[in-house]
Scaffold this motif. Structure first.
Motif, PDB file in Angstrom:
ATOM      1  N   ASP A 103      38.232  22.571  31.144  1.00 31.55           N
ATOM      2  CA  ASP A 103      37.238  23.174  30.250  1.00 31.55           C
ATOM      3  C   ASP A 103      37.784  24.451  29.602  1.00 31.55           C
ATOM      4  OD1 ASP A 103      35.328  21.206  30.682  1.00 31.55           O
ATOM      5  OD2 ASP A 103      34.548  22.221  32.471  1.00 31.55           O
ATOM      6  N   GLY A 104      39.054  24.381  29.194  1.00 31.69           N
ATOM      7  CA  GLY A 104      39.654  25.494  28.464  1.00 31.69           C
ATOM      8  C   GLY A 104      40.028  26.684  29.320  1.00 31.69           C
ATOM      9  N   GLN A 105      39.963  26.528  30.637  1.00 31.82           N
ATOM     10  CA  GLN A 105      40.295  27.666  31.514  1.00 31.82           C
ATOM     11  C   GLN A 105      41.413  27.299  32.462  1.00 31.82           C
ATOM     12  OE1 GLN A 105      36.999  29.228  33.784  1.00 31.82           O
ATOM     13  NE2 GLN A 105      37.617  31.215  32.963  1.00 31.82           N
ATOM     14  N   ASP A 106      42.346  28.211  32.660  1.00 36.78           N
ATOM     15  CA  ASP A 106      43.430  27.976  33.618  1.00 36.78           C
ATOM     16  C   ASP A 106      42.869  28.120  35.039  1.00 36.78           C
ATOM     17  OD1 ASP A 106      45.705  27.774  35.072  1.00 36.78           O
ATOM     18  OD2 ASP A 106      46.700  29.550  34.229  1.00 36.78           O
ATOM     19  N   VAL A 107      42.931  27.038  35.814  1.00 40.79           N
ATOM     20  CA  VAL A 107      42.332  27.083  37.157  1.00 40.79           C
ATOM     21  C   VAL A 107      43.288  27.663  38.205  1.00 40.79           C
ATOM     22  CG1 VAL A 107      40.836  25.106  36.683  1.00 40.79           C
ATOM     23  CG2 VAL A 107      43.062  24.715  37.749  1.00 40.79           C
ATOM     24  N   MET A 108      44.543  27.816  37.847  1.00 43.48           N
ATOM     25  CA  MET A 108      45.536  28.160  38.875  1.00 43.48           C
ATOM     26  C   MET A 108      45.410  29.573  39.458  1.00 43.48           C
ATOM     27  SD  MET A 108      46.818  25.412  39.603  1.00 43.48           S
ATOM     28  CE  MET A 108      47.890  26.066  40.877  1.00 43.48           C
ATOM     29  N   PRO A 109      45.054  30.579  38.668  1.00 42.18           N
ATOM     30  CA  PRO A 109      44.918  31.908  39.301  1.00 42.18           C
ATOM     31  C   PRO A 109      43.919  31.885  40.469  1.00 42.18           C
ATOM     32  CG  PRO A 109      44.951  32.125  36.912  1.00 42.18           C
ATOM     33  CD  PRO A 109      44.908  30.656  37.207  1.00 42.18           C
ATOM     34  N   GLU A 110      42.812  31.185  40.323  1.00 37.17           N
ATOM     35  CA  GLU A 110      41.818  31.122  41.396  1.00 37.17           C
ATOM     36  C   GLU A 110      42.342  30.298  42.587  1.00 37.17           C
ATOM     37  OE1 GLU A 110      39.357  32.837  41.941  1.00 37.17           O
ATOM     38  OE2 GLU A 110      38.007  31.747  43.288  1.00 37.17           O
ATOM     39  N   VAL A 111      43.073  29.230  42.289  1.00 39.03           N
ATOM     40  CA  VAL A 111      43.663  28.431  43.377  1.00 39.03           C
ATOM     41  C   VAL A 111      44.598  29.313  44.203  1.00 39.03           C
ATOM     42  CG1 VAL A 111      45.260  26.521  43.886  1.00 39.03           C
ATOM     43  CG2 VAL A 111      43.458  26.210  42.178  1.00 39.03           C
ATOM     44  N   ARG A 112      45.428  30.082  43.502  1.00 43.46           N
ATOM     45  CA  ARG A 112      46.388  30.948  44.211  1.00 43.46           C
ATOM     46  C   ARG A 112      45.658  32.039  44.998  1.00 43.46           C
ATOM     47  NH1 ARG A 112      49.888  29.584  39.745  1.00 43.46           N
ATOM     48  NH2 ARG A 112      48.931  31.077  38.334  1.00 43.46           N
ATOM     49  N   ARG A 113      44.597  32.573  44.395  1.00 41.77           N
ATOM     50  CA  ARG A 113      43.854  33.653  45.071  1.00 41.77           C
ATOM     51  C   ARG A 113      43.268  33.138  46.396  1.00 41.77           C
ATOM     52  NH1 ARG A 113      38.865  36.131  45.627  1.00 41.77           N
ATOM     53  NH2 ARG A 113      37.746  34.331  44.757  1.00 41.77           N
ATOM     54  N   ILE A 114      42.630  31.970  46.344  1.00 44.86           N
ATOM     55  CA  ILE A 114      42.022  31.422  47.568  1.00 44.86           C
ATOM     56  C   ILE A 114      43.098  31.070  48.596  1.00 44.86           C
ATOM     57  CG2 ILE A 114      40.604  29.538  48.525  1.00 44.86           C
ATOM     58  CD1 ILE A 114      38.894  31.341  46.851  1.00 44.86           C
ATOM     59  N   HIS A 115      44.189  30.495  48.106  1.00 43.48           N
ATOM     60  CA  HIS A 115      45.293  30.166  49.029  1.00 43.48           C
ATOM     61  C   HIS A 115      45.764  31.422  49.764  1.00 43.48           C
ATOM     62  CE1 HIS A 115      49.616  30.019  49.982  1.00 43.48           C
ATOM     63  NE2 HIS A 115      49.352  28.798  50.394  1.00 43.48           N
ATOM     64  N   ASP A 116      45.912  32.513  49.025  1.00 44.63           N
ATOM     65  CA  ASP A 116      46.412  33.750  49.641  1.00 44.63           C
ATOM     66  C   ASP A 116      45.378  34.346  50.599  1.00 44.63           C
ATOM     67  OD1 ASP A 116      48.619  33.269  48.177  1.00 44.63           O
ATOM     68  OD2 ASP A 116      48.306  34.852  46.689  1.00 44.63           O
ATOM     69  N   LEU A 117      44.095  34.233  50.242  1.00 42.34           N
ATOM     70  CA  LEU A 117      43.039  34.731  51.153  1.00 42.34           C
ATOM     71  C   LEU A 117      43.057  33.945  52.460  1.00 42.34           C
ATOM     72  CD1 LEU A 117      39.917  35.246  48.815  1.00 42.34           C
ATOM     73  CD2 LEU A 117      41.272  37.021  49.967  1.00 42.34           C
ATOM     74  N   MET A 118      43.195  32.629  52.335  1.00 43.41           N
ATOM     75  CA  MET A 118      43.281  31.776  53.542  1.00 43.41           C
ATOM     76  C   MET A 118      44.467  32.194  54.405  1.00 43.41           C
ATOM     77  SD  MET A 118      42.964  27.901  52.121  1.00 43.41           S
ATOM     78  CE  MET A 118      43.658  27.070  53.543  1.00 43.41           C
ATOM     79  N   ALA A 119      45.595  32.399  53.747  1.00 40.19           N
ATOM     80  CA  ALA A 119      46.815  32.748  54.488  1.00 40.19           C
ATOM     81  C   ALA A 119      46.628  34.095  55.204  1.00 40.19           C
ATOM     82  CB  ALA A 119      48.012  32.785  53.544  1.00 40.19           C
ATOM     83  N   ASP A 120      45.995  35.074  54.515  1.00 41.16           N
ATOM     84  CA  ASP A 120      45.745  36.377  55.153  1.00 41.16           C
ATOM     85  C   ASP A 120      44.851  36.208  56.374  1.00 41.16           C
ATOM     86  OD1 ASP A 120      47.223  37.568  53.215  1.00 41.16           O
ATOM     87  OD2 ASP A 120      45.516  38.310  52.033  1.00 41.16           O
TER      88      ASP A 120
END
Ligand code: F6P
Length: 536
Positions: A103-120
């Protein structure tokens, strides 16, 4: 029947009573030519009746169904889950670089953010920076069902040699026995409960989550502080009392059965650590690249799918057995049951028309060698062939038990050889004659020892079951299911078939409690009455 299917069916008929062994006799390069390797995996499909002619027709079938176009549409975030109006982007969870537009939005920044939160969070739990009321977390209980259980449970068991975090447990069934047996012996003060539910409404999961909270509340003053949630429904997780810092969300373009790569994989990340978890992701991403780039004739997911189509839709074999010769893959068949049967067990094509060929097969299995002492009798001598998919690692993890591993591997190879070769009546007669039998008794006894042979199987050979190769295997099967779905013309990403039973369960509950519940059939009413009587 359309041309694409009838041509393959006619081809199969034209093979007559050709045997797999005949194909080897005709083509001395068959063992090599029908064994396809990529990125350290070898997929041997030579022990099937697919010859060069069948292979070419099958590849044409895939090309004609525009598998390449649908594949590219999936990877680029187009809404290929048309009945739910959603993109299908579980692949984005394992390739953390780049960008994908929805829908015209890059989804990857949010994917990376959640991945990093999980890892922390995982690092904090594993190191003891995050504690329960009683100190460092010793046990994690993942409560979820279907895709919120099968993937992480399968992967946690598979990765046992890499476990260096808290002990990990799984509760899925609404049967109170499941949670009672799991919580028995755990210390609530050092237990972390993960509620894994995309919707946070699934009745089994929410019932178990409330029971776990009550169990914890008996000892822990702030039970919700020892809960985490893996869910997109942040309003509902907040209502349950779970702090937003421990809620890991994901988008509607991650289907339940494809979700182990993201937050639903938290239990795996806790068990093996974020670095090893990333190796699992890397394995999945490597398979994605292979799927996107390899020509169909060398493309493992495409070939796996075409072998599946050949056996089920063309040859008419109703089931498919998955037989990992790796005890740690004990839950892989159950995981694949959801992946394959929830994805492709459908009778209607994307355009609403009925399918002109059967939908997917029944998938089942059990690790070898245990299955050999249970159901292989039917596979060898039953009247209906069962295509078998063997999975074997060249190396185990138990160096000091290498002799076990050689024996395991010998059994795996022996089974596929026996299935293909079988044993003729003449061979059985010679065998029994050598034991001293004669006349009618010789004939009678020999007939029981005949194996029809010509039973197809494939073998997937890997170097060792590591986080990386597990990622490859899971992504391989995901894409195989996708390719089969595209060829059948169905939407592999919805699951309307599970809804009716869920709806009716809510209406049957009052019947079991003896409350007024009209509209049920006589058999259900009768069973409910017996149930009430037996409960006393
Ligand atoms: O059984 C249907 C289903 O929707 C699966 O597709 C899904 O994996 C499972 O229920 C669990 O759903 P949730 O994660 O929303 O609890």
């Amino acid at each position: 029947m359309t041309d694409k299917w009838s041509r393959l069916k006619s081809y199969r008929q034209s093979q007559g009573d050709c045997r797999i062994t005949d194909l080897f006799a005709r083509d001395e390069d068959r063992a090599d030519g029908f064994c396809t390797s990529a990125d350290g995996l070898a997929f041997d499909w030579s022990k099937t009746l697919i010859d060069a002619g069948a292979r070419d027709l099958l590849i044409e079938l895939a090309e004609g169904a525009d598998v390449a176009g649908r594949r590219d549409a999936m990877f680029t975030g187009q809404k290929i889950n048309e009945t739910e109006g959603r993109a299908v982007l579980h692949t984005a969870l394992r390739n953390l670089s780049g960008s994908v537009q929805v829908d015209g939005q890059d989804v990857m920044p949010e994917v990376r953010r959640i991945h990093d939160l999980m890892a922390d969070f995982a690092r904090d739990v594993r190191s003891g920076a995050f504690t329960g009321q009683g100190g460092k977390i010793t046990d994690v209980v993942n409560i979820g069902i279907g895709g919120s259980d099968l993937g992480p449970f399968m992967a946690v068991l598979a990765m046992a040699p890499y476990h260096d975090g808290p002990r990990t447990h799984f509760v899925s069934n609404v049967d109170g026995a499941d949670i009672a047996d799991t919580l028995k012996g755990l210390d609530p003060a050092t237990t972390l409960v993960i509620v894994a539910s995309k919707t946070f409404t699934t009745i089994e999961t929410m019932t178990n989550a409330r029971t776990a909270r009550d169990w914890m509340a008996k000892v822990v003053s702030e039970p919700a502080a020892q809960f985490a949630a893996l869910s997109s429904a942040t309003d509902k997780t907040a209502e349950f009392g779970i702090d937003a810092s421990r809620v890991f969300g994901f988008e509607d373009w991650v289907g339940g059965r494809y979700s182990v790569w993201g937050p639903i994989g938290l239990s795996l990340m806790l068990a093996i650590g974020p670095e090893r978890f990333d190796e699992f992701l890397a394995g999945g991403a490597a398979m994605d690249s292979h799927f996107r780039e390899a020509p169909f004739a060398e493309n493992l997911p495409v070939l796996l799918a075409l072998v599946g189509i050949w056996h089920h839709q063309i040859c008419g074999f109703p089931t498919r057995a998955v037989l990992p010769y790796d005890n740690r893959l004990i839950r892989l068949p159950a995981y694949l049951q959801q992946l394959e049967m929830e994805s492709n067990g459908k009778g209607v094509a994307m355009d609403g028309a009925s399918l002109e060929v059967p939908s997917g097969p029944v998938v089942w299995g059990e690790p070898g060698t245990n299955g050999q002492h249970a159901f292989y009798q039917l596979i060898h001598q039953g009247t209906m062939p069962v295509p078998c998919e063997f999975i074997l690692a060249a190396n185990g993890h138990e160096d000091e038990l290498a002799h076990h591993h050689i024996l395991l591997a010998a059994n795996c190879l022996a089974q596929s050889e026996a299935l293909m070769r079988g044993r003729t009546l003449d061979e059985a007669l010679a065998l029994m004659a050598a034991k001293g039998l004669e006349g009618a008794e010789l004939d009678r006894q020999a007939r029981h020892r005949v194996f029809p042979g010509n039973r197809p199987s494939t073998t997937l050979l890997i170097g060792q079951l590591t986080p990386f190769t597990l990622g490859q295997i899971v992504a391989l099967y995901e894409h195989r299911v996708f390719v089969e779905g595209v060829i059948l013309g169905i939407n592999s990403f919805d699951q309307w078939g599970v809804e009716l039973g869920k709806e009716l369960a809510l209406k049957v509950e009052p019947l079991l409690k003896g409350e007024d519940a009209p509209g049920h059939d006589p058999s259900t009413e009768h069973l409910a009455e017996l149930f009430r009587e037996m409960r006393g």
